[in-house]
Structure formats: C-alpha cells, structure tokens
Design a protein around this motif. Sequence first.
Motif, mmCIF file in Angstrom:
data_model
loop_
_atom_site.group_PDB
_atom_site.id
_atom_site.type_symbol
_atom_site.label_atom_id
_atom_site.label_comp_id
_atom_site.label_asym_id
_atom_site.label_seq_id
_atom_site.Cartn_x
_atom_site.Cartn_y
_atom_site.Cartn_z
ATOM 1 N N MET A 1 29.747 53.911 21.976
ATOM 2 C CA MET A 1 30.480 54.845 21.142
ATOM 3 C C MET A 1 31.095 54.067 19.981
ATOM 4 O O MET A 1 31.610 52.969 20.166
ATOM 5 C CB MET A 1 31.586 55.536 21.941
ATOM 6 N N THR A 2 31.040 54.672 18.782
ATOM 7 C CA THR A 2 31.622 54.047 17.602
ATOM 8 C C THR A 2 32.588 55.042 16.973
ATOM 9 O O THR A 2 32.335 56.236 16.956
ATOM 10 C CB THR A 2 30.512 53.687 16.594
ATOM 11 N N THR A 3 33.734 54.525 16.489
ATOM 12 C CA THR A 3 34.727 55.383 15.848
ATOM 13 C C THR A 3 34.696 55.142 14.339
ATOM 14 O O THR A 3 34.712 53.996 13.890
ATOM 15 C CB THR A 3 36.141 55.051 16.374
ATOM 16 N N TYR A 4 34.646 56.235 13.572
ATOM 17 C CA TYR A 4 34.616 56.124 12.113
ATOM 18 C C TYR A 4 35.887 56.714 11.510
ATOM 19 O O TYR A 4 36.429 57.690 12.010
ATOM 20 C CB TYR A 4 33.414 56.892 11.545
ATOM 21 N N PHE A 5 36.366 56.099 10.422
ATOM 22 C CA PHE A 5 37.440 56.673 9.616
ATOM 23 C C PHE A 5 36.926 56.701 8.182
ATOM 24 O O PHE A 5 36.654 55.649 7.591
ATOM 25 C CB PHE A 5 38.712 55.824 9.721
ATOM 26 N N SER A 6 36.744 57.895 7.636
ATOM 27 C CA SER A 6 36.179 58.050 6.285
ATOM 28 C C SER A 6 34.889 57.243 6.131
ATOM 29 O O SER A 6 34.739 56.434 5.207
ATOM 30 C CB SER A 6 37.173 57.605 5.222
ATOM 31 N N ASP A 7 33.983 57.439 7.048
ATOM 32 C CA ASP A 7 32.673 56.784 7.019
ATOM 33 C C ASP A 7 32.720 55.272 7.267
ATOM 34 O O ASP A 7 31.706 54.595 7.140
ATOM 35 C CB ASP A 7 31.940 57.042 5.692
ATOM 36 N N VAL A 8 33.886 54.737 7.574
ATOM 37 C CA VAL A 8 33.989 53.304 7.856
ATOM 38 C C VAL A 8 34.079 53.115 9.366
ATOM 39 O O VAL A 8 34.895 53.773 10.027
ATOM 40 C CB VAL A 8 35.244 52.694 7.189
ATOM 41 N N ILE A 13 32.815 50.570 21.309
ATOM 42 C CA ILE A 13 32.756 50.159 22.721
ATOM 43 C C ILE A 13 31.311 50.282 23.176
ATOM 44 O O ILE A 13 30.608 51.214 22.781
ATOM 45 C CB ILE A 13 33.710 51.013 23.601
ATOM 46 N N ALA A 14 30.863 49.296 23.945
ATOM 47 C CA ALA A 14 29.495 49.328 24.474
ATOM 48 C C ALA A 14 29.538 48.860 25.915
ATOM 49 O O ALA A 14 30.229 47.886 26.243
ATOM 50 C CB ALA A 14 28.585 48.423 23.653
ATOM 51 N N CYS A 15 28.814 49.570 26.771
ATOM 52 C CA CYS A 15 28.853 49.286 28.205
ATOM 53 C C CYS A 15 27.445 49.121 28.763
ATOM 54 O O CYS A 15 26.479 49.621 28.205
ATOM 55 C CB CYS A 15 29.509 50.435 28.965
ATOM 56 N N ARG A 16 27.400 48.456 29.884
ATOM 57 C CA ARG A 16 26.137 48.305 30.616
ATOM 58 C C ARG A 16 26.363 48.790 32.047
ATOM 59 O O ARG A 16 27.401 48.478 32.663
ATOM 60 C CB ARG A 16 25.767 46.818 30.614
ATOM 61 N N LEU A 17 25.409 49.553 32.555
ATOM 62 C CA LEU A 17 25.487 49.997 33.949
ATOM 63 C C LEU A 17 24.802 48.959 34.828
ATOM 64 O O LEU A 17 23.679 48.543 34.543
ATOM 65 C CB LEU A 17 24.803 51.355 34.121
ATOM 66 N N VAL A 34 38.401 46.869 17.855
ATOM 67 C CA VAL A 34 38.922 47.743 16.796
ATOM 68 C C VAL A 34 39.198 46.842 15.591
ATOM 69 O O VAL A 34 39.799 45.756 15.739
ATOM 70 C CB VAL A 34 40.219 48.462 17.257
ATOM 71 N N TRP A 35 38.753 47.247 14.444
ATOM 72 C CA TRP A 35 38.958 46.480 13.205
ATOM 73 C C TRP A 35 40.461 46.278 13.003
ATOM 74 O O TRP A 35 41.247 47.245 13.101
ATOM 75 C CB TRP A 35 38.325 47.242 12.052
ATOM 76 N N ALA A 36 40.867 45.036 12.714
ATOM 77 C CA ALA A 36 42.288 44.658 12.726
ATOM 78 C C ALA A 36 43.223 45.632 11.977
ATOM 79 O O ALA A 36 44.284 45.978 12.506
ATOM 80 C CB ALA A 36 42.451 43.230 12.218
ATOM 81 N N PRO A 37 42.857 46.108 10.762
ATOM 82 C CA PRO A 37 43.811 46.986 10.062
ATOM 83 C C PRO A 37 44.049 48.321 10.769
ATOM 84 O O PRO A 37 45.006 49.030 10.441
ATOM 85 C CB PRO A 37 43.156 47.236 8.696
ATOM 86 N N GLY A 42 45.940 53.664 18.622
ATOM 87 C CA GLY A 42 45.407 54.417 19.756
ATOM 88 C C GLY A 42 43.886 54.482 19.817
ATOM 89 O O GLY A 42 43.329 55.146 20.693
ATOM 90 N N ILE A 43 43.207 53.771 18.891
ATOM 91 C CA ILE A 43 41.738 53.860 18.876
ATOM 92 C C ILE A 43 41.142 53.160 20.104
ATOM 93 O O ILE A 43 40.232 53.686 20.748
ATOM 94 C CB ILE A 43 41.179 53.264 17.570
ATOM 95 N N GLY A 44 41.680 51.974 20.450
ATOM 96 C CA GLY A 44 41.189 51.273 21.637
ATOM 97 C C GLY A 44 41.368 52.124 22.889
ATOM 98 O O GLY A 44 40.477 52.200 23.744
ATOM 99 N N THR A 45 42.503 52.796 22.989
ATOM 100 C CA THR A 45 42.760 53.700 24.119
ATOM 101 C C THR A 45 41.736 54.820 24.141
ATOM 102 O O THR A 45 41.195 55.167 25.205
ATOM 103 C CB THR A 45 44.178 54.288 24.002
#
Length: 77
Positions: A1-8, A13-17, A34-37, A42-45
């Motif tokens: 899963m990837t989180t975007y903010f204004s296309d950035v 997070i990536a997992c392996r079963l 999570v990108w430092a800025p 709460g994005i990591g959560t």
Amino acid sequence: MTTYFSDVCVGSIACRLEKKEGGAVSIYIMILGVWAPYRRLGIGTKLLKHVLNLSEKQNNISDIYLHVLTNNEDAIA
Ligand SMILES: CC(C)(COP(=O)(O)OP(=O)(O)OC[C@H]1O[C@@H](n2cnc3c(N)ncnc32)[C@H](O)[C@@H]1OP(=O)(O)O)[C@@H](O)C(=O)NCCC(=O)NCCS
C-alpha cells in the motif's frame, strides 16, 4: 500500500506472507516508511492499521512482525 498527498508518494508499506507448518501464516513487514516531512501525522499508523485490518479478515494469520535497528528510536516508539 502506498499513501499519496497531492500526487506525491509520502508513505509506503509492503508485506510478505510466510507459510508455516500446520497452515498458519506470518506476515513479515518488509517496508514501512513515511517521508520525513510527513511524519507524526498518523500516516505510519494508517499504513499499519491497513495491514492489521486485512489480516483480521484471514483466519490463519499467527503473527505480524518486522525488523528494526535497535537505535531506530522513532520506529520503536
Ligand atoms: C516509523 C515511521 C514509519 C512512523 O511513521 P509516522 O507516520 O511518523 O507515524 P505516526 O504519525 O502514525 O506515529 C504514531 C505514533 O508513533 C510514535 N512515534 C512516531 N514517531 C516518533 C518519534 N520520532 N518519536 C517518538 N514517538 C514517535 C508516537 O507515539 C506516534 O503517535 P503521536 O504522534 O500521536 O504521538 C517513520 O518514522 C519512518 O518512516 N521512519 C523511517 C523508516 C523506518 O524506520 N521504518 C521502520 C523500520 S522497518
């Protein structure tokens, strides 16, 4: 899963079963970042909860784990 903010891309997070003897499955979190800025928002959560929610829908997940360096206090916290 990837989180975007204004296309950035600001978080991922990536997992392996991993199948274990007896049919149980472990989830190994290979990447959690999570990108430092954008940290402490709460994005990591959100990324972790996404994986936890998916795992709750399976009935064979025995554990979820990741590796972290002992000096990575942010991640341990
Ligand atoms: C670990 C990481 C993913 C956390 O992402 P994040 O989006 O900042 O996390 P959240 O905002 O959801 O923080 C959740 C809680 O974790 C704790 N936390 C997160 N960063 C912290 C810090 N620098 N110091 C102390 N506590 C911290 C806090 O309890 C925080 O809740 P709060 O903000 O309400 O106090 C991020 O710091 C990161 O990408 N680090 C570099 C990569 C890494 O180390 N990945 C993990 C190793 S696999």
